[in-house]
Enzyme design. Structure first.
Site, PDB file in Angstrom:
ATOM      1  N   GLY A 155      -1.128  -6.709 -43.449  1.00 59.26           N
ATOM      2  CA  GLY A 155      -1.950  -6.951 -41.858  1.00 59.26           C
ATOM      3  C   GLY A 155      -1.137  -7.667 -41.271  1.00 59.26           C
ATOM      4  O   GLY A 155       0.087  -8.241 -41.814  1.00 59.26           O
ATOM      5  N   CYS A 156      -1.286  -7.687 -39.532  1.00 56.23           N
ATOM      6  CA  CYS A 156      -0.471  -8.349 -39.262  1.00 56.23           C
ATOM      7  C   CYS A 156      -0.369  -9.644 -39.339  1.00 56.23           C
ATOM      8  O   CYS A 156       1.032 -10.598 -39.256  1.00 56.23           O
ATOM      9  CB  CYS A 156      -0.460  -7.719 -37.625  1.00 56.23           C
ATOM     10  SG  CYS A 156      -2.353  -7.634 -37.512  1.00 56.23           S
ATOM     11  N   TYR A 157      -1.746  -9.723 -39.309  1.00 52.85           N
ATOM     12  CA  TYR A 157      -1.433 -12.127 -38.966  1.00 52.85           C
ATOM     13  C   TYR A 157      -1.366 -11.983 -41.037  1.00 52.85           C
ATOM     14  O   TYR A 157      -0.282 -13.413 -40.690  1.00 52.85           O
ATOM     15  CB  TYR A 157      -2.410 -12.109 -39.059  1.00 52.85           C
ATOM     16  CG  TYR A 157      -3.155 -12.462 -37.465  1.00 52.85           C
ATOM     17  CD1 TYR A 157      -2.576 -13.163 -36.236  1.00 52.85           C
ATOM     18  CD2 TYR A 157      -4.513 -11.746 -36.902  1.00 52.85           C
ATOM     19  CE1 TYR A 157      -2.905 -13.307 -35.004  1.00 52.85           C
ATOM     20  CE2 TYR A 157      -4.919 -12.041 -35.546  1.00 52.85           C
ATOM     21  CZ  TYR A 157      -4.698 -12.440 -34.710  1.00 52.85           C
ATOM     22  OH  TYR A 157      -4.569 -12.791 -33.435  1.00 52.85           O
ATOM     23  N   THR A 159       0.982 -10.468 -42.239  1.00 54.21           N
ATOM     24  CA  THR A 159       2.447 -10.307 -42.323  1.00 54.21           C
ATOM     25  C   THR A 159       3.414 -11.929 -42.119  1.00 54.21           C
ATOM     26  O   THR A 159       4.016 -13.017 -43.510  1.00 54.21           O
ATOM     27  CB  THR A 159       2.903  -9.809 -42.043  1.00 54.21           C
ATOM     28  OG1 THR A 159       2.631  -8.376 -42.459  1.00 54.21           O
ATOM     29  CG2 THR A 159       4.436  -9.619 -41.938  1.00 54.21           C
TER      30      THR A 159
END
Length: 335
Positions: A155-157, A159
């Site tokens: 996921g973005c957060y 990462t």
């Protein structure tokens, strides 16, 4: 060249991925698909994403019965940029046909009992594939990614957070029985392309959300191997994530030990940049990079981490995983 199909091509991450695949010297963008009932079906991709005009002009096809058969035929790999439950149902259909899957949703990221019921609102009915999935955090799971047919792209957060915290955890530099605090802000593209009041131009501001119940908190904790406090915020900008992370250090930890931990983790990684200044979204927007910087004082460490949520937080990380899985140079098509 490898033939690539992208399902969920109408969204922001799918669009970025289509451009990356188009530019990749070893990949051929074979087809773009959306759900059978999507209002975007049968439109030119460049009509949905005008920045792709003259680059990617393929039609976006509906994934009906005929579309599924076409998507499987002559395809070397599939990327899913679909809703979580949709990915859970689609991935096995391609995997059972011998086609590797790179899933940008959260459907296969966490192998923990009750996780999907609690945080995603559905019961995961593909436990065998969930158990086989490899978490697609490219810098940390490269060897496993090379050997799997199912990559659950991080996921973005998570990462942004894990790239900052894992070197410290692996080196034993975080004080026992303490909880790192992650304060992060994301651009509105992280909420997706679907129209909503909270992400409209006149309404968007800077505000916290998902207090104590954001699904990325347990994802971060699971893959870090320790508890965290995670508080996301929605910012009034389009793309990018900036995370500021607070860590209590173990007794006696020195600046030299911290530097050594980050150097050992990332000195050979061209995607993670150890910066001499505090990272900013401006420095990473539109790039595949993660910028990290840290400062310590009196046993407290503050780490800044910045990524583009649509690239390193989604599509370019997926491409890193594709490069690893198929033996291409890690930065092919990215730099």
């Amino acid at each position: 060249m490898l033939n690539v199909v992208i399902i969920g091509a109408s969204g922001y991450a799918g669009a970025e991925l289509a451009l990356l695949v188009h530019k990749h010297p070893e990949l051929n963008l074979k087809g773009l698909y959306v759900s059978a009932g999507s209002q975007d079906a049968n439109k030119p991709f460049s009509a949905l994403h005008p920045q792709c005009l003259g680059l990617v002009d393929l039609p976006v096809k509906p994934l009906d019965e005929a579309g599924m058969l076409e998507a499987k035929t002559g395809t070397d790999l599939v990327c899913l940029a679909t809703a979580h439950e949709v990915s859970m149902n689609l991935a096995p259909q391609f995997l059972d046909a011998g086609i590797p899957v790179f899933d940008l949703s959260g459907a296969f990221r966490v192998q923990q009992d009750g996780f999907y019921d609690k945080y995603y609102g559905f019961t995961h009915d593909q436990p065998e594939w969930l158990a086989k999935a490899v978490y697609g955090l490219a810098e940390w799971n490269a060897e496993q990614i090379k050997k799997t047919d199912l990559v659950a792209v991080a996921g973005c957060y998570p990462t942004a957070s894990l790239l900052a915290l894992k070197p410290l955890m692996e080196a034993g530099l975080i004080k026992a029985d303490t909880t790192p605090i992650i304060n992060a802000v994301s651009g509105v593209s992280g909420a997706g392309r679907k129209a909503a009041i909270g992400t409209s131009f006149c309404e968007v501001s800077l505000n916290p959300y998902g207090v104590f119940n954001h699904r990325h908190q347990p994802e971060i904790s699971y893959h870090l191997g320790g508890k965290v406090v995670f508080q996301p915020h929605l910012g009034n900008f389009v793309r990018g994530i900036l995370a500021t992370i607070y860590v209590q250090l173990a007794d006696g930890v020195t600046a030299e030990q911290i530097d050594a931990a980050y150097q050992q983790a990332y000195s050979h990684s061209p995607i993670v940049r150890l910066s001499k200044q505090w990272p900013s979204i401006r420095s990473v927007a539109g790039t595949p990079f993660c910028d990290l910087h840290w400062q310590m004082q009196d046993g407290l460490l503050i780490v800044g981490s910045a990524i583009d949520n649509l690239l390193k937080g989604a599509s370019s990380q997926a491409l890193q995983c594709i490069n690893l899985r198929f033996g291409f140079a890690p930065t092919t098509g990215l730099m």
